[in-house]
Enzyme design. Structure first.
Site, PDB file in Angstrom:
ATOM      1  N   LYS A  11       0.835  -1.207   0.000  1.00  0.00           N
ATOM      2  CA  LYS A  11       0.000   0.000   0.000  1.00  0.00           C
ATOM      3  C   LYS A  11       0.871   1.258   0.000  1.00  0.00           C
ATOM      4  O   LYS A  11       2.083   1.189   0.216  1.00  0.00           O
ATOM      5  CB  LYS A  11      -0.921  -0.036   1.226  1.00  0.00           C
ATOM      6  CG  LYS A  11      -1.915  -1.211   1.214  1.00  0.00           C
ATOM      7  CD  LYS A  11      -2.842  -1.154   2.421  1.00  0.00           C
ATOM      8  CE  LYS A  11      -3.874  -2.274   2.382  1.00  0.00           C
ATOM      9  NZ  LYS A  11      -4.861  -2.150   3.496  1.00  0.00           N
ATOM     10  N   TYR A  51     -12.363  -2.704  -3.781  1.00  0.00           N
ATOM     11  CA  TYR A  51     -12.909  -2.690  -2.414  1.00  0.00           C
ATOM     12  C   TYR A  51     -14.443  -2.613  -2.402  1.00  0.00           C
ATOM     13  O   TYR A  51     -15.022  -2.104  -1.437  1.00  0.00           O
ATOM     14  CB  TYR A  51     -12.319  -1.514  -1.634  1.00  0.00           C
ATOM     15  CG  TYR A  51     -10.907  -1.749  -1.115  1.00  0.00           C
ATOM     16  CD1 TYR A  51     -10.601  -2.846  -0.305  1.00  0.00           C
ATOM     17  CD2 TYR A  51      -9.876  -0.851  -1.394  1.00  0.00           C
ATOM     18  CE1 TYR A  51      -9.321  -3.056   0.187  1.00  0.00           C
ATOM     19  CE2 TYR A  51      -8.576  -1.051  -0.896  1.00  0.00           C
ATOM     20  CZ  TYR A  51      -8.322  -2.152  -0.107  1.00  0.00           C
ATOM     21  OH  TYR A  51      -7.055  -2.358   0.397  1.00  0.00           O
ATOM     22  N   PHE A  59     -15.073   3.434   7.099  1.00  0.00           N
ATOM     23  CA  PHE A  59     -13.689   3.641   6.679  1.00  0.00           C
ATOM     24  C   PHE A  59     -13.507   3.600   5.164  1.00  0.00           C
ATOM     25  O   PHE A  59     -12.380   3.701   4.679  1.00  0.00           O
ATOM     26  CB  PHE A  59     -12.761   2.611   7.354  1.00  0.00           C
ATOM     27  CG  PHE A  59     -13.075   1.163   7.041  1.00  0.00           C
ATOM     28  CD1 PHE A  59     -12.577   0.553   5.905  1.00  0.00           C
ATOM     29  CD2 PHE A  59     -13.871   0.414   7.897  1.00  0.00           C
ATOM     30  CE1 PHE A  59     -12.855  -0.767   5.616  1.00  0.00           C
ATOM     31  CE2 PHE A  59     -14.164  -0.927   7.620  1.00  0.00           C
ATOM     32  CZ  PHE A  59     -13.647  -1.514   6.470  1.00  0.00           C
ATOM     33  N   ARG A  87      -1.811 -14.294   3.746  1.00  0.00           N
ATOM     34  CA  ARG A  87      -2.564 -13.677   4.849  1.00  0.00           C
ATOM     35  C   ARG A  87      -1.862 -13.941   6.184  1.00  0.00           C
ATOM     36  O   ARG A  87      -1.851 -13.082   7.071  1.00  0.00           O
ATOM     37  CB  ARG A  87      -3.996 -14.215   4.895  1.00  0.00           C
ATOM     38  CG  ARG A  87      -4.811 -13.946   3.626  1.00  0.00           C
ATOM     39  CD  ARG A  87      -5.485 -12.619   3.601  1.00  0.00           C
ATOM     40  NE  ARG A  87      -6.500 -12.460   4.619  1.00  0.00           N
ATOM     41  CZ  ARG A  87      -7.270 -11.367   4.705  1.00  0.00           C
ATOM     42  NH1 ARG A  87      -7.106 -10.356   3.832  1.00  0.00           N
ATOM     43  NH2 ARG A  87      -8.162 -11.260   5.650  1.00  0.00           N
ATOM     44  N   THR A  93      -5.435  -7.521  10.509  1.00  0.00           N
ATOM     45  CA  THR A  93      -5.717  -6.250   9.839  1.00  0.00           C
ATOM     46  C   THR A  93      -5.236  -5.053  10.663  1.00  0.00           C
ATOM     47  O   THR A  93      -4.617  -4.131  10.126  1.00  0.00           O
ATOM     48  CB  THR A  93      -7.242  -6.127   9.594  1.00  0.00           C
ATOM     49  OG1 THR A  93      -7.680  -7.263   8.838  1.00  0.00           O
ATOM     50  CG2 THR A  93      -7.574  -4.845   8.851  1.00  0.00           C
ATOM     51  N   ASN A 118      -1.792  -0.303   6.982  1.00  0.00           N
ATOM     52  CA  ASN A 118      -1.235  -1.592   7.417  1.00  0.00           C
ATOM     53  C   ASN A 118      -0.360  -2.269   6.364  1.00  0.00           C
ATOM     54  O   ASN A 118      -0.245  -3.485   6.329  1.00  0.00           O
ATOM     55  CB  ASN A 118      -2.360  -2.512   7.909  1.00  0.00           C
ATOM     56  CG  ASN A 118      -3.451  -2.671   6.870  1.00  0.00           C
ATOM     57  OD1 ASN A 118      -3.291  -2.251   5.721  1.00  0.00           O
ATOM     58  ND2 ASN A 118      -4.553  -3.288   7.253  1.00  0.00           N
ATOM     59  N   HIS A 121      -1.954  -5.490   1.294  1.00  0.00           N
ATOM     60  CA  HIS A 121      -3.224  -6.167   1.017  1.00  0.00           C
ATOM     61  C   HIS A 121      -2.901  -7.562   0.519  1.00  0.00           C
ATOM     62  O   HIS A 121      -1.942  -7.745  -0.230  1.00  0.00           O
ATOM     63  CB  HIS A 121      -4.011  -5.426  -0.068  1.00  0.00           C
ATOM     64  CG  HIS A 121      -5.124  -6.264  -0.643  1.00  0.00           C
ATOM     65  ND1 HIS A 121      -6.363  -6.347  -0.048  1.00  0.00           N
ATOM     66  CD2 HIS A 121      -5.156  -7.092  -1.718  1.00  0.00           C
ATOM     67  CE1 HIS A 121      -7.125  -7.189  -0.751  1.00  0.00           C
ATOM     68  NE2 HIS A 121      -6.416  -7.649  -1.770  1.00  0.00           N
ATOM     69  N   GLU A 132      -9.571 -10.016  -8.183  1.00  0.00           N
ATOM     70  CA  GLU A 132      -8.631  -8.916  -7.987  1.00  0.00           C
ATOM     71  C   GLU A 132      -7.508  -8.930  -9.028  1.00  0.00           C
ATOM     72  O   GLU A 132      -7.091  -7.872  -9.509  1.00  0.00           O
ATOM     73  CB  GLU A 132      -8.055  -8.987  -6.568  1.00  0.00           C
ATOM     74  CG  GLU A 132      -9.125  -8.711  -5.507  1.00  0.00           C
ATOM     75  CD  GLU A 132      -8.647  -8.987  -4.077  1.00  0.00           C
ATOM     76  OE1 GLU A 132      -7.457  -9.339  -3.879  1.00  0.00           O
ATOM     77  OE2 GLU A 132      -9.472  -8.849  -3.151  1.00  0.00           O
TER      78      GLU A 132
HETATM   79  P1  IDP Z   1      -7.768  -6.967   5.217  1.00  0.00           P
HETATM   80  O1  IDP Z   1      -6.918  -5.966   4.462  1.00  0.00           O
HETATM   81  O2  IDP Z   1      -7.028  -7.525   6.393  1.00  0.00           O
HETATM   82  O3  IDP Z   1      -8.371  -8.001   4.322  1.00  0.00           O
HETATM   83  P2  IDP Z   1     -10.408  -5.716   5.262  1.00  0.00           P
HETATM   84  O4  IDP Z   1     -11.427  -5.996   6.305  1.00  0.00           O
HETATM   85  O5  IDP Z   1     -10.610  -6.306   3.908  1.00  0.00           O
HETATM   86  O6  IDP Z   1      -8.975  -6.129   5.859  1.00  0.00           O
HETATM   87  O7  IDP Z   1     -10.308  -4.125   5.137  1.00  0.00           O
HETATM   88  C1  IDP Z   1      -9.637  -3.533   4.066  1.00  0.00           C
HETATM   89  C2  IDP Z   1      -8.742  -2.454   4.619  1.00  0.00           C
HETATM   90  O8  IDP Z   1      -9.525  -1.406   5.201  1.00  0.00           O
HETATM   91  C3  IDP Z   1      -7.822  -2.898   5.751  1.00  0.00           C
HETATM   92  O9  IDP Z   1      -6.617  -3.497   5.298  1.00  0.00           O
HETATM   93  C4  IDP Z   1      -7.562  -1.610   6.473  1.00  0.00           C
HETATM   94  O10 IDP Z   1      -6.590  -0.806   5.778  1.00  0.00           O
HETATM   95  C5  IDP Z   1      -8.908  -0.919   6.371  1.00  0.00           C
HETATM   96  N1  IDP Z   1      -9.791  -1.212   7.515  1.00  0.00           N
HETATM   97  C6  IDP Z   1     -10.488  -2.348   7.748  1.00  0.00           C
HETATM   98  N2  IDP Z   1     -11.225  -2.276   8.858  1.00  0.00           N
HETATM   99  C7  IDP Z   1     -10.999  -1.049   9.373  1.00  0.00           C
HETATM  100  C8  IDP Z   1     -11.490  -0.366  10.547  1.00  0.00           C
HETATM  101  O11 IDP Z   1     -12.288  -0.886  11.314  1.00  0.00           O
HETATM  102  N3  IDP Z   1     -11.012   0.886  10.754  1.00  0.00           N
HETATM  103  C9  IDP Z   1     -10.127   1.507   9.911  1.00  0.00           C
HETATM  104  N4  IDP Z   1      -9.661   0.905   8.791  1.00  0.00           N
HETATM  105  C10 IDP Z   1     -10.086  -0.369   8.525  1.00  0.00           C
HETATM  106 MG    MG Z   2      -9.712  -7.745   2.747  1.00  0.00          MG
END
Ligand code: IDP
Ligand code: MG
Length: 140
Positions: A11, A51, A59, A87, A93, A118, A121, A132
């Protein structure tokens, strides 16, 4: 012979922090194969497709703002179980909760932003990966 593939993104935070090499090093050290690699700044349209499952969540807009804020490194990786395996390499996450030893646990933290920054992805299922990969590498 497995041809399972996953879509990995470093990212904008990871690219800005010069962590692309560190992420790809871990992917290769794990034993997965790099199939495709690109550096690009994604459009909001592309991110809307990527997304789509998160549209409407609190968010979502910060996520699209963040992900379109600068270049990302996109990669397709290949290897038996690589969707679940990447993963596991990435970790939880929320980088505050991500276990040490994982990419997010070792290299990420909470910066107090509306969206979690974070670093990476990774596709969450082989079906997501196929969807994707078609978004990021339509030529594959
Ligand atoms: P993942 O990347 O671990 O699969 P997802 O639930 O698909 O997580 O969410 C996509 C991205 O959105 C996350 O990687 C993170 O950057 C952001 N995100 C997810 N949940 C939250 C939240 O509760 N607060 C703020 N950002 C979030
Ligand atoms: Mg995800």
């Amino acid at each position: 012979m497995s041809s399972e593939r996953s879509l990995v993104l470093v990212k904008p935070d990871g690219v800005a922090r010069r962590l692309t090499g560190e992420v790809l090093r871990r992917v290769e050290a794990k034993g997965y194969t790099l199939v495709a690699l690109a550096v690009l700044t994604p459009t909001r349209e592309q991110l809307g497709a990527h997304y789509a499952e998160h549209e409407g969540k609190p968010f979502y807009e910060p996520l699209v703002d963040f992900m379109s804020s600068g270049p990302v490194t996109a990669a397709v990786i290949e290897g038996e179980g690589c969707v679940r395996g990447f993963r596991a390499l990435a970790g939880a996450t929320n980088p505050t909760d991500a276990a040490p030893g994982t990419i997010r646990g070792d290299l990420g933290r909470d910066w107090g932003t509306a969206v979690q920054q974070n670093i990476v992805h990774g596709s969450d299922s082989p079906e997501s990966a196929a969807r994707e990969v078609a978004i990021w590498f339509p030529q594959l």
